[in-house]
Design an enzyme around this catalytic site. Structure first.
Site, PDB file in Angstrom:
ATOM      1  N   GLY A 146     -26.186  30.724  -3.925  1.00  0.00           N
ATOM      2  CA  GLY A 146     -27.385  31.322  -3.356  1.00  0.00           C
ATOM      3  C   GLY A 146     -27.948  32.386  -4.287  1.00  0.00           C
ATOM      4  N   SER A 196     -22.827  28.210  -9.346  1.00  0.00           N
ATOM      5  CA  SER A 196     -24.105  28.918  -9.402  1.00  0.00           C
ATOM      6  C   SER A 196     -23.872  30.413  -9.157  1.00  0.00           C
ATOM      7  CB  SER A 196     -25.084  28.288  -8.415  1.00  0.00           C
ATOM      8  OG  SER A 196     -26.400  28.741  -8.630  1.00  0.00           O
ATOM      9  N   TRP A 197     -24.537  31.037  -8.162  1.00  0.00           N
ATOM     10  CA  TRP A 197     -24.240  32.429  -7.875  1.00  0.00           C
ATOM     11  C   TRP A 197     -22.743  32.626  -7.637  1.00  0.00           C
ATOM     12  CZ3 TRP A 197     -24.943  37.357  -8.124  1.00  0.00           C
ATOM     13  CH2 TRP A 197     -24.289  38.208  -7.219  1.00  0.00           C
ATOM     14  N   ASP A 251     -29.377  21.075 -16.548  1.00  0.00           N
ATOM     15  CA  ASP A 251     -29.611  22.162 -15.601  1.00  0.00           C
ATOM     16  C   ASP A 251     -30.747  23.027 -16.130  1.00  0.00           C
ATOM     17  OD1 ASP A 251     -29.496  24.412 -13.940  1.00  0.00           O
ATOM     18  OD2 ASP A 251     -27.329  24.244 -13.696  1.00  0.00           O
ATOM     19  N   HIS A 306     -28.264  20.998 -12.128  1.00  0.00           N
ATOM     20  CA  HIS A 306     -27.723  21.978 -11.187  1.00  0.00           C
ATOM     21  C   HIS A 306     -27.210  21.309  -9.918  1.00  0.00           C
ATOM     22  CE1 HIS A 306     -27.320  26.288 -10.518  1.00  0.00           C
ATOM     23  NE2 HIS A 306     -27.635  26.095  -9.235  1.00  0.00           N
TER      24      HIS A 306
END
Length: 319
Positions: free
Chosen positions: A43, A115-116, A271, A299
């Site tokens: 996120g 990701s985050w 990505d 991604h």
């Protein structure tokens, strides 16, 4: 080839009181006596998956996953304008991970994120290396301001029409300034309709960024239900607008602190939002880390990316 395991749901669920008005939802899956591992979702603000695990050996692993502050099933939810975002910083999140580890009586664990979640995994491991056995991360991101600026401005070179819509959704006088700050202000607006519209505009841009990937799916971000969309964007604008509250390049600069912790980095060649350069730089700075660049992935991932992650989890399950 590492096949998927049968679906395994939680054997334990609960809420952890952080002592400052926040309650974090968590659950445990797999074997209560297995090797501990924690999954850190992306996120920021996406929330943990609500589906069974299939990539982890349920006989070998004790998997912990939780909803980070103000999202998913944790409370207060960021869709509520009364939720205090000042209590949602990377310092708070790292403290939450430690608080959860202690609450569950876990000495050390494997840390996994994407990701985050990959940035948070690295930040946590650098601060608490004695608590980490291995790190497995995908869609590598370190939340440098340069990376954030690329995602929300530079990538517009590839989707100019979508980026123009993203920019033009903020008040005209703010379009040439700090877009993330402008969106953060919209997400604090007292009118819920304004917040929902801003969230929809933000997520339309996120959708555009992944739209050209080999496995990109229409509405990948915007298909969430309304409260989840509002919370996701409010938290993203808050965290990214503040550069995640760490010095530019800190996670790569301090990668030497991870010496002795095996790391596997898995990243898609295509990505666009998180270009592979970051994964490359982090892998070079992390003594002993291994980087797998997946040629058919962006991604959103791919079957090969998933298999590569599972192979790392198989390797580490008896370590």
């Amino acid at each position: 080839m590492v096949d998927l395991y049968p679906p395994t749901g939680p054997y334990d669920r609960g809420f952890l009181d952080t002592g400052d008005g926040n309650r974090l939802y968590y659950e445990q899956l797999g074997n209560p006596d297995g090797k501990p591992a924690v999954q850190l979702h992306g996120g920021p603000g996406a929330g943990a998956p609500d589906r069974p695990i299939r990539g982890w050996d349920p006989d070998a692993y004790r998997v912990v996953r939780f909803d980070q502050r103000n999202c998913g099933r944790s409370t207060p939810h960021a869709s509520d304008p009364a939720a205090d975002m000042r209590l949602n910083t990377t310092r708070h999140l790292i403290e939450d991970i430690e608080r959860l580890r202690e609450h569950l009586g876990i000495e050390r664990w494997l840390v996994n994120g994407a990701s985050w979640g990959s940035a948070l995994s690295v930040a946590y491991a650098q601060q608490h290396p004695e608590r980490v056995t291995e790190v497995v991360i995908a869609a590598v991101f370190t939340a440098r301001r340069s990376e954030i600026d690329w995602l929300y401005r530079g990538a517009g070179q590839f989707h100019p029409e979508a980026w123009d819509r993203f920019r033009d959704a903020v008040p005209e006088g703010e379009r040439d300034g700090d877009l993330l700050a402008a969106y953060a202000r919209l997400m604090e607006h007292p009118d819920r309709a304004v917040r929902e519209r801003a969230a929809a505009d933000w997520l339309a841009w996120e959708d555009a960024v992944v739209s050209g990937e080999p496995n990109g799916m229409p509405g990948m971000y915007s298909r969430q239900e309304t409260d989840a969309r509002v919370a996701f964007v409010r938290i993203c604008a808050h965290v990214f607008g503040n550069g995640a509250w760490w010095e530019e390049g800190r996670l790569i600069r301090d990668a030497h602190k991870l010496a002795g912790i095996p790391g596997v980095l898995v990243h898609g060649r295509h990505d666009l939002g998180c270009p592979v350069q970051t994964a490359w730089e982090l892998a070079k700075a992390w003594p002993g880390a291994r980087l797998h660049i997946i040629e058919d992935s962006g991604h959103a991932g791919s079957e090969l990316m998933g298999r590569t992650i599972r192979e790392a989890l198989e390797e580490f399950k008896t370590r």
